[in-house]
Structures are given as structure tokens and as C-alpha cells.
Design an enzyme around this catalytic site. Structure first.
Site, short mmCIF file in Angstrom:
data_model
loop_
_atom_site.label_atom_id
_atom_site.label_comp_id
_atom_site.label_asym_id
_atom_site.label_seq_id
_atom_site.Cartn_x
_atom_site.Cartn_y
_atom_site.Cartn_z
N LYS A 239 52.39 -56.55 -31.80
CA LYS A 239 51.71 -55.39 -32.38
C LYS A 239 52.57 -54.13 -32.25
O LYS A 239 53.33 -53.99 -31.30
CB LYS A 239 50.37 -55.16 -31.66
CG LYS A 239 49.43 -56.36 -31.75
CD LYS A 239 48.25 -56.23 -30.79
CE LYS A 239 48.68 -56.27 -29.35
NZ LYS A 239 47.53 -56.33 -28.40
N THR B 31 42.27 -44.67 -28.91
CA THR B 31 42.75 -46.03 -29.20
C THR B 31 42.44 -46.98 -28.05
O THR B 31 43.08 -48.00 -27.89
CB THR B 31 44.28 -46.03 -29.45
OG1 THR B 31 44.91 -45.44 -28.30
CG2 THR B 31 44.65 -45.27 -30.70
N GLY C 48 41.08 -49.92 -26.25
CA GLY C 48 40.54 -51.22 -26.64
C GLY C 48 41.03 -51.73 -27.99
O GLY C 48 40.48 -52.71 -28.52
N THR C 49 42.08 -51.12 -28.54
CA THR C 49 42.56 -51.59 -29.86
C THR C 49 43.04 -53.05 -29.80
O THR C 49 42.75 -53.83 -30.70
CB THR C 49 43.70 -50.70 -30.39
OG1 THR C 49 44.66 -50.52 -29.35
CG2 THR C 49 43.19 -49.36 -30.86
N GLY C 50 43.77 -53.38 -28.73
CA GLY C 50 44.32 -54.75 -28.64
C GLY C 50 43.22 -55.78 -28.46
O GLY C 50 43.25 -56.87 -29.06
N CYS C 51 42.21 -55.43 -27.65
CA CYS C 51 41.08 -56.35 -27.43
C CYS C 51 40.35 -56.59 -28.75
O CYS C 51 40.03 -57.74 -29.12
CB CYS C 51 40.08 -55.75 -26.44
SG CYS C 51 40.78 -55.37 -24.83
N1 LIG Z 1 47.48 -44.99 -34.03
C1 LIG Z 1 47.30 -46.14 -34.69
N2 LIG Z 1 47.08 -46.13 -36.03
C2 LIG Z 1 46.89 -47.29 -36.71
N3 LIG Z 1 46.90 -48.50 -36.12
C3 LIG Z 1 47.11 -48.58 -34.78
C4 LIG Z 1 47.33 -47.41 -34.00
N4 LIG Z 1 47.50 -47.78 -32.70
C5 LIG Z 1 47.38 -49.12 -32.68
N5 LIG Z 1 47.18 -49.61 -33.93
C6 LIG Z 1 46.96 -51.01 -34.29
O1 LIG Z 1 46.01 -51.54 -33.36
C7 LIG Z 1 46.32 -52.87 -33.01
C8 LIG Z 1 46.54 -52.95 -31.49
O2 LIG Z 1 47.84 -52.48 -31.21
P1 LIG Z 1 48.41 -51.91 -29.87
O3 LIG Z 1 47.82 -50.55 -29.64
O4 LIG Z 1 49.88 -52.03 -29.96
O5 LIG Z 1 47.81 -52.93 -28.80
P2 LIG Z 1 47.31 -52.73 -27.30
O6 LIG Z 1 45.95 -52.08 -27.37
O7 LIG Z 1 47.24 -54.14 -26.80
O8 LIG Z 1 48.30 -51.89 -26.59
C9 LIG Z 1 47.54 -53.24 -33.84
O9 LIG Z 1 47.12 -53.86 -35.04
C10 LIG Z 1 48.20 -51.89 -34.10
O10 LIG Z 1 49.03 -51.87 -35.25
C1 LIG Z 2 38.58 -55.15 -19.06
C2 LIG Z 2 39.74 -54.70 -19.88
N1 LIG Z 2 40.43 -55.60 -20.59
C3 LIG Z 2 41.49 -55.21 -21.34
C4 LIG Z 2 41.87 -53.89 -21.37
C5 LIG Z 2 43.07 -53.45 -22.16
O1 LIG Z 2 42.64 -53.16 -23.40
P1 LIG Z 2 43.58 -52.72 -24.60
O2 LIG Z 2 42.96 -53.22 -25.83
O3 LIG Z 2 44.99 -53.11 -24.34
O4 LIG Z 2 43.41 -51.16 -24.55
P2 LIG Z 2 43.77 -50.10 -23.44
O5 LIG Z 2 42.95 -50.23 -22.23
O6 LIG Z 2 45.20 -50.35 -23.14
O7 LIG Z 2 43.47 -48.82 -24.14
C6 LIG Z 2 41.13 -52.98 -20.63
N2 LIG Z 2 41.43 -51.67 -20.63
N3 LIG Z 2 40.06 -53.40 -19.88
#
Ligand SMILES: Nc1ncnc2c1ncn2[C@@H]1O[C@H](COP(=O)(O)OP(=O)(O)O)[C@@H](O)[C@H]1O
Ligand SMILES: Cc1ncc(COP(=O)(O)OP(=O)(O)O)c(N)n1
Length: 271
Positions: free
Chosen positions: A175, A208, A210-213
Site C-alpha cells: 500500500k 487516516t 485504521g485505513t489498513g485494517c
Molecule cells: N491520504 C490518503 N489518501 C488516499 N488514500 C490513502 C491515504 N492514506 C492511505 N490511503 C490508502 O489507504 C489504504 C491503506 O494504506 P496505508 O495507510 O498505507 O496502510 P496502513 O494503515 O496499514 O499504514 C491504501 O489503499 C492507501 O492507498
Molecule cells: C487493534 C489495532 N489493530 C491494528 C491497528 C493498526 O491499524 P492501521 O490500519 O494500520 O492504522 P493506524 O493505527 O496505523 O492508524 C491499530 N491501531 N489497532
């Protein structure tokens, strides 16, 4: 009518934006019955993680047994697994049930810096869980750990995806949320043969959490409904784009995304 059912094996986020709570909301929004096996309780809000209480590995395995033997599981996603013991127990249950639609979100560190995976658990993640995955969805820092290399360019991201694919997942999605130099959020996919990208405009927001979850849960929901992997990932990208664009702006820090935005957009377009 058969009801699609998805299981999340992950940690609880008391703030409701990530973890089990984000996953169940996402399943529900995509028309999938959600079930959970909780691996840890986190004390968390939009300001960060204030506490982590892991459960015994047997608790995760027994929750998986309870839903697997009764309700049935069409797709499973894993999130925060915390320890090598929990990873081994979870991988053992996935293998024993023969589940194929397995989405592994290799959660390591929350955005605020709190560790959600012990450092010595990375080997178990690579060697026990990745071979069972249909899709693995690392962000860039997680891909660097899994591939054992730095990622500073799209070429290096491709090389990392190639190395991660060697552990056995059918598809790797690296991602692009953390590539803040780009005005687009670009996710790279690799299915063992070809590379592809999924793009969305980069939203300038701090909300943002929890975007990855949410993204990985949306992939699992689509797989549970019978979508092919490519389509599941494409829908998940649209789901997370809508969720970030319409973030709720709640809490004093990095707030949650809007889990009902994708459905609202679809309903609006159908009217
Ligand atoms: N600011 C943003 N604008 C648009 N899409 C985003 C943005 N930040 C993250 N994404 C999208 O959200 C999803 C999770 O990405 P990311 O943030 O890299 O993961 P994580 O939460 O695990 O760190 C991906 O599809 C990424 O392209
Ligand atoms: C309980 C729990 N699981 C996973 C995460 C990480 O979530 P993620 O979608 O990578 O977003 P951020 O926390 O990095 O904003 C979490 N925070 N808690």
C-alpha cells in the site's frame, strides 16, 4: 440464500477506528456477516495507543474453532497478532480448517508508534502465516521488514513485492499511504507474474486511523462474496478512498475513516 460470512482475527481498538471494530463495520457495510477472534485488547483512541493486553494464544484458537465448527467461514482476515505464539496458533487453525480466502494484514506498529507485533514474531509471520495467504497487504514500512530492504522508489517496491511473494502468498499488495511525497495514493499489486497499480487521489487529512485494517477487511468481505482476488482488491481501494474522503473528523487526534461512505455513495448513485 447463502449468507457470506467473514472472520477477523485481530486486536480490539476501544476507539472504534481500527482493529476488530473497523473490520466488523466494513464487513457489515459490504453485506457480509462479520465474526471475530480477538487476539489482544488495546486501550486506544484517536490520540494513540495507551495500553496493550494480549490474550493467551489458546483464546484466539478457541474462538476460531467456535465459529469455524458452527457458523462457517467464507473468508478470514488477520490483523494485530502480537506474538509468535498467537501467530502459530492462528496459522494452525487456518491450516486445519483448510481456509483459502485468507487476507493477512501484517500489522506491526500503529501510526503513533506503538508496537502491535513483537519484534521476534516477524519470522513466524513470514514462515507460518504468509504461506497460507491469498493476499498480504503490507504498508511500506511493513514491506521493508518483510522483504529485508529499504523502499525508496516504485522499482524498490516491486523488488520488495517479489521477495515477499517468495513466502507463498498468492497476491502481494504494498500500500502507498506512507509515500507522502506523491500526490496520489498508489497501491502496488503483484500476483507472482505481473505488477499492477491501483491509484486514488491523496486526501490531505490527518484522519487516516485504521485505513489498513479497513482496506484488508474490505478485501476479505469481497472474497467472502465470491469475487476474484483482483476485483476484491479494486473494490477495497474504492471503499477506503470513500472512507478517507468522507472522514468523520471526530476525536482530538488522527480520527477514524467513514465506514458508511462507500454505501452512501452507491445508494446516491442508484437514486
Ligand atoms: N491520504 C490518503 N489518501 C488516499 N488514500 C490513502 C491515504 N492514506 C492511505 N490511503 C490508502 O489507504 C489504504 C491503506 O494504506 P496505508 O495507510 O498505507 O496502510 P496502513 O494503515 O496499514 O499504514 C491504501 O489503499 C492507501 O492507498
Ligand atoms: C487493534 C489495532 N489493530 C491494528 C491497528 C493498526 O491499524 P492501521 O490500519 O494500520 O492504522 P493506524 O493505527 O496505523 O492508524 C491499530 N491501531 N489497532
Amino acid at each position: 440464500m447463502s449468507i457470506p460470512k467473514a472472520l477477523t482475527v485481530a486486536g480490539s481498538d476501544s476507539g472504534g477506528g481500527a482493529g476488530i471494530q473497523a473490520d466488523i463495520k466494513t464487513f457489515q457495510e459490504l453485506g457480509v456477516f462479520g465474526m471475530s477472534a480477538i487476539t489482544a485488547i488495546t486501550v486506544q483512541n484517536t490520540l494513540g495507543v495507551q495500553g496493550v493486553y494480549p490474550l493467551p494464544a489458546a483464546a484466539a484458537a478457541e474462538q476460531m474453532d467456535a465459529v469455524g465448527t458452527d457458523l462457517g467461514v467464507d473468508a478470514v482476515k488477520t490483523g494485530m497478532l502480537f506474538s509468535a505464539d498467537i501467530i502459530e496458533a492462528v496459522a494452525g487453525r487456518i491450516a486445519a480448517f483448510g481456509w483459502r480466502n485468507v487476507v493477512v494484514d501484517p500489522v506491526m506498529v500503529a501510526k503513533g508508534g506503538a508496537r502491535l507485533l513483537q519484534q521476534d514474531a516477524v519470522d513466524a509471520l513470514k514462515n507460518k502465516l504468509l504461506p497460507l495467504a491469498a493476499v498480504v497487504t503490507p504498508n511500506i514500512p511493513e514491506a521493508e521488514v518483510l522483504a529485508g530492504m529499504a523502499i525508496r522508489s516504485m522499482e524498490e517496491r516491486c523488488e520488495a513485492a517479489y521477495r515477499i511473494a517468495a513466502y507463498g502468498p498468492a497476491m502481494v499488495v504494498i500500500k502507498g499511504g506512507h509515500d507522502e511525497a506523491s500526490d496520489k495514493a498508489v497501491d502496488l499489486t503483484f500476483d507472482g507474474k505481473s505488477f499492477s497499480t491501483l491509484e486514488g487521489s491523496r486526501i490531505d487529512t490527518r484522519h487516516t486511523h485504521g485505513t489498513g485494517c479497513t482496506f484488508s477487511a474490505a478485501i476479505a468481505a469481497e472474497l467472502a462474496k465470491g469475487s476474484p482476488v483482483n476485483e476484491a482488491v479494486r473494490t477495497a481501494r474504492e471503499f477506503i478512498q470513500a472512507a478517507i474522503e468522507n472522514a468523520l473528523g471526530i476525536g482530538g487526534g488522527s480520527g477514524p475513516t467513514n465506514h458508511w461512505a462507500y454505501r452512501s455513495q452507491k445508494e446516491g448513485a442508484a437514486r
